[in-house]
Motif scaffolding. Structure first.
Motif, PDB file in Angstrom:
ATOM      1  N   ASN A  19     -50.763 -62.031   5.948  1.00 36.60           N
ATOM      2  CA  ASN A  19     -51.480 -60.761   5.819  1.00 36.60           C
ATOM      3  C   ASN A  19     -50.644 -59.688   5.139  1.00 36.60           C
ATOM      4  O   ASN A  19     -51.157 -58.906   4.322  1.00 36.60           O
ATOM      5  CB  ASN A  19     -51.920 -60.247   7.193  1.00 36.60           C
ATOM      6  CG  ASN A  19     -53.127 -60.994   7.724  1.00 36.60           C
ATOM      7  OD1 ASN A  19     -53.885 -61.598   6.969  1.00 36.60           O
ATOM      8  ND2 ASN A  19     -53.305 -60.984   9.039  1.00 36.60           N
ATOM      9  N   GLU A  20     -49.347 -59.648   5.480  1.00 37.52           N
ATOM     10  CA  GLU A  20     -48.511 -58.558   4.982  1.00 37.52           C
ATOM     11  C   GLU A  20     -47.357 -59.032   4.102  1.00 37.52           C
ATOM     12  O   GLU A  20     -46.514 -58.232   3.722  1.00 37.52           O
ATOM     13  CB  GLU A  20     -47.950 -57.747   6.160  1.00 37.52           C
ATOM     14  CG  GLU A  20     -49.040 -57.054   6.982  1.00 37.52           C
ATOM     15  CD  GLU A  20     -48.480 -56.264   8.145  1.00 37.52           C
ATOM     16  OE1 GLU A  20     -48.819 -55.070   8.266  1.00 37.52           O
ATOM     17  OE2 GLU A  20     -47.695 -56.851   8.924  1.00 37.52           O
ATOM     18  N   GLN A  21     -47.343 -60.294   3.759  1.00 43.70           N
ATOM     19  CA  GLN A  21     -46.293 -60.830   2.893  1.00 43.70           C
ATOM     20  C   GLN A  21     -46.910 -61.759   1.848  1.00 43.70           C
ATOM     21  O   GLN A  21     -47.863 -62.485   2.144  1.00 43.70           O
ATOM     22  CB  GLN A  21     -45.233 -61.610   3.704  1.00 43.70           C
ATOM     23  CG  GLN A  21     -44.392 -60.774   4.640  1.00 43.70           C
ATOM     24  CD  GLN A  21     -45.077 -60.486   5.958  1.00 43.70           C
ATOM     25  OE1 GLN A  21     -45.768 -61.363   6.511  1.00 43.70           O
ATOM     26  NE2 GLN A  21     -44.927 -59.277   6.482  1.00 43.70           N
ATOM     27  N   ASN A  60     -43.218 -57.394   0.958  1.00 48.41           N
ATOM     28  CA  ASN A  60     -43.491 -57.217   2.378  1.00 48.41           C
ATOM     29  C   ASN A  60     -44.061 -55.817   2.565  1.00 48.41           C
ATOM     30  O   ASN A  60     -43.357 -54.824   2.384  1.00 48.41           O
ATOM     31  CB  ASN A  60     -42.210 -57.374   3.208  1.00 48.41           C
ATOM     32  CG  ASN A  60     -42.418 -57.020   4.675  1.00 48.41           C
ATOM     33  OD1 ASN A  60     -43.513 -57.177   5.211  1.00 48.41           O
ATOM     34  ND2 ASN A  60     -41.369 -56.528   5.327  1.00 48.41           N
ATOM     35  N   ILE A  61     -45.345 -55.713   2.904  1.00 46.39           N
ATOM     36  CA  ILE A  61     -45.976 -54.402   3.058  1.00 46.39           C
ATOM     37  C   ILE A  61     -46.014 -53.952   4.516  1.00 46.39           C
ATOM     38  O   ILE A  61     -46.574 -52.899   4.828  1.00 46.39           O
ATOM     39  CB  ILE A  61     -47.399 -54.398   2.460  1.00 46.39           C
ATOM     40  CG1 ILE A  61     -48.343 -55.307   3.247  1.00 46.39           C
ATOM     41  CG2 ILE A  61     -47.363 -54.788   0.989  1.00 46.39           C
ATOM     42  CD1 ILE A  61     -49.801 -55.195   2.804  1.00 46.39           C
ATOM     43  N   ALA A  62     -45.411 -54.749   5.400  1.00 42.88           N
ATOM     44  CA  ALA A  62     -45.393 -54.397   6.820  1.00 42.88           C
ATOM     45  C   ALA A  62     -44.456 -53.219   7.075  1.00 42.88           C
ATOM     46  O   ALA A  62     -43.558 -52.911   6.274  1.00 42.88           O
ATOM     47  CB  ALA A  62     -44.954 -55.598   7.659  1.00 42.88           C
ATOM     48  N   ASP A  63     -44.654 -52.566   8.220  1.00 44.57           N
ATOM     49  CA  ASP A  63     -43.801 -51.446   8.623  1.00 44.57           C
ATOM     50  C   ASP A  63     -42.519 -51.912   9.305  1.00 44.57           C
ATOM     51  O   ASP A  63     -41.775 -51.088   9.850  1.00 44.57           O
ATOM     52  CB  ASP A  63     -44.571 -50.519   9.578  1.00 44.57           C
ATOM     53  CG  ASP A  63     -45.765 -49.869   8.915  1.00 44.57           C
ATOM     54  OD1 ASP A  63     -45.633 -49.473   7.739  1.00 44.57           O
ATOM     55  OD2 ASP A  63     -46.830 -49.769   9.557  1.00 44.57           O
ATOM     56  N   HIS A  64     -42.247 -53.203   9.293  1.00 44.90           N
ATOM     57  CA  HIS A  64     -41.071 -53.740   9.953  1.00 44.90           C
ATOM     58  C   HIS A  64     -40.454 -54.834   9.082  1.00 44.90           C
ATOM     59  O   HIS A  64     -41.109 -55.402   8.198  1.00 44.90           O
ATOM     60  CB  HIS A  64     -41.449 -54.325  11.323  1.00 44.90           C
ATOM     61  CG  HIS A  64     -42.574 -55.316  11.275  1.00 44.90           C
ATOM     62  ND1 HIS A  64     -42.382 -56.648  10.975  1.00 44.90           N
ATOM     63  CD2 HIS A  64     -43.915 -55.149  11.459  1.00 44.90           C
ATOM     64  CE1 HIS A  64     -43.544 -57.282  10.984  1.00 44.90           C
ATOM     65  NE2 HIS A  64     -44.503 -56.390  11.271  1.00 44.90           N
ATOM     66  N   ASP A  65     -39.183 -55.101   9.321  1.00 45.88           N
ATOM     67  CA  ASP A  65     -38.493 -56.163   8.595  1.00 45.88           C
ATOM     68  C   ASP A  65     -39.074 -57.523   8.987  1.00 45.88           C
ATOM     69  O   ASP A  65     -39.560 -57.709  10.115  1.00 45.88           O
ATOM     70  CB  ASP A  65     -37.000 -56.154   8.922  1.00 45.88           C
ATOM     71  CG  ASP A  65     -36.321 -54.843   8.556  1.00 45.88           C
ATOM     72  OD1 ASP A  65     -36.974 -54.008   7.899  1.00 45.88           O
ATOM     73  OD2 ASP A  65     -35.143 -54.667   8.929  1.00 45.88           O
TER      74      ASP A  65
END
Length: 436
Positions: free
Chosen positions: A370-372, A389-394
């Motif tokens: 979903n976010e990568q 990587n569009i996530a708010d975390h590593d």
């Protein structure tokens, strides 16, 4: 045609601050573009696309005179100076060719209004003089029902010859290198063939771009017609995937368009990649999270296609259309600005110019969540592995790019793929592996 281009789109009536209505008053506004040429060079632009510059009633798409620069922008001599300056800087010039329709102020249509059936130009348009339903007491075909945009009769050989002569004039007078065909999906196909064959007979490298909204782009994107079309499908997928944190949307579009499977639609083709233009909301207004601005452009630059930047968006200006106006999308800008976002785009432009894989590399999806997203592109010189990587975390990503390592083109550090890759929050990497 060399497809290794970075195109910069200008809507001159807006950028140069022209009045919305043609007031007939001569102002040399187009010369403002001369002050932008150093900006184009610094940014890495190789071609400038001008939306309509010819004499019109209001917004440029309602042409009055195909042979004359709009009086609100200046004179033909003014525009020739602009084109010469761009060419001297090594920048190509692409004009907007509005061939499907004209404005009501078009001289030959004015002759029809005055003389009706007795006008020698009555056959230039699709008219029914026995039908009184029209602003002049007779019916005529307009673009999508808009009476201010009068449809040309492309079955008339004289009309087709007139338009070809105007294109010859633009090439001879301004030295243009390409055309964007407005509403190409509606332009008569026989005329389009005639136009492409005519110009390529003496300039085989001339660039033809078509405006396509949906459908199968191959209808116009082929060896006998257009070199490129507007990739609206991926434009929507780019910002929508960011806003919904669902990279499956853009991943699906990229795979169906450019993947190596035999059923993919545009493998080896060069569509125009963009995130905004004069008809849609500015990308900075479309994204829910401002941190996604650089990421959206990173993905656009990494995917197959010819990147196109819309004036002002390179430093992140905002603008949304309303039900009544596109004015917010087409603001007057006195001079260019530069900020961290522009710095980033400059780096992306430099990468595009330095590595041919961005232009002619294939497309293979390697990893998708979903976010990568990870995909790789190869040509005979090397491989680009793109990670986002569009996530708010590593996150840590394990995947097989079929190479052991490469150079991070932004960070200028070696990246090893053994054991996976750690990706910081809200980040993208362009990793290049050289075959040579």
């Amino acid at each position: 045609m060399d497809f290794n281009q970075i195109i910069y789109q200008i809507y001159p009536m807006g950028m140069c601050g022209a009045p919305k209505e043609n007031d007939g008053h001569l102002e040399h506004r187009i010369l403002r573009v001369l002050n932008w040429v150093p900006h184009f060079k610094k940014l890495g632009i190789t071609a400038v696309l001008f939306n309509p510059v010819f004499e019109s009633d209001r917004h440029g798409y309602d042409t009055r005179d195909y042979a004359k620069i709009d009086v609100r922008l200046g004179t033909n001599e003014d525009f020739r100076k602009v084109c010469d300056a761009l060419h001297d800087a090594g920048i190509k010039v692409i004009l907007d060719g509005v061939f499907n329709h004209v404005g009501r102020g078009f001289g030959y249509f004015q002759d029809v209004i005055e003389k009706r059936q007795n006008s020698q130009y009555a056959s230039w348009f699709n008219i029914n003089f026995t039908d009184p339903n029209g602003p002049d007491g007779f019916w005529y075909e307009g673009w999508e029902g808009h009476n201010e945009l009068v449809k040309l009769n492309m079955n008339n050989e004289t009309v087709r010859r007139y338009l070809l002569e105007r294109v010859d004039q633009w090439i001879g007078e301004f030295g243009i290198d390409g055309l964007r065909l407005d509403v190409a999906y509606m332009v008569d196909r026989n005329f389009m063939h005639e136009l492409c064959d005519h110009v390529r007979s003496y300039d085989p490298d001339f660039f033809f771009l078509g405006e396509m909204i949906g459908g199968d782009y191959n209808a116009l994107l082929n060896d006998n017609l257009l070199d490129s079309v507007t990739n609206y499908e991926c434009r929507k997928g780019l910002y929508s995937s960011m806003n919904t944190h669902n990279l499956f949307e853009i991943g699906y579009s990229l795979n169906r368009q450019f993947g190596n499977d035999p059923w993919t639609l545009y493998h080896g083709r060069h569509l125009l990649s963009f995130v905004d233009n004069h008809d849609v909301n500015r990308i900075a207004s479309e994204l829910n999270d401002a941190q996604d601005l650089d990421l959206t452009y990173a993905l656009m630059y990494a995917m197959p296609g010819i990147p196109c930047l819309y004036y002002g968006s390179e430093w992140g200006i905002k603008g949304k259309r309303t039900n009544w106006s596109d004015d917010a999308l087409r603001p007057a800008l006195e001079k260019p600005e530069w900020n961290k976002h522009t710095d980033y785009l400059q780096k992306l432009d430099a990468m595009r110019h330095s590595y041919s894989v961005f232009t002619d590399g294939d497309y293979v999806q390697v990893y998708l969540q979903n976010e990568q997203l990870v995909f790789r592109r190869r040509n005979e010189k090397g491989q680009l592995t793109f990670l986002i990587n569009i996530a708010d975390h590593d996150v840590h990503m394990d995947f097989d790019p079929e190479v052991g390592d490469g150079l991070d083109l932004i960070g200028k550090k070696k990246i090893s793929f053994a054991g996976g890759v750690d990706m910081p929050a809200k980040s993208a990497k362009f990793v290049y592996t050289d075959w040579l």
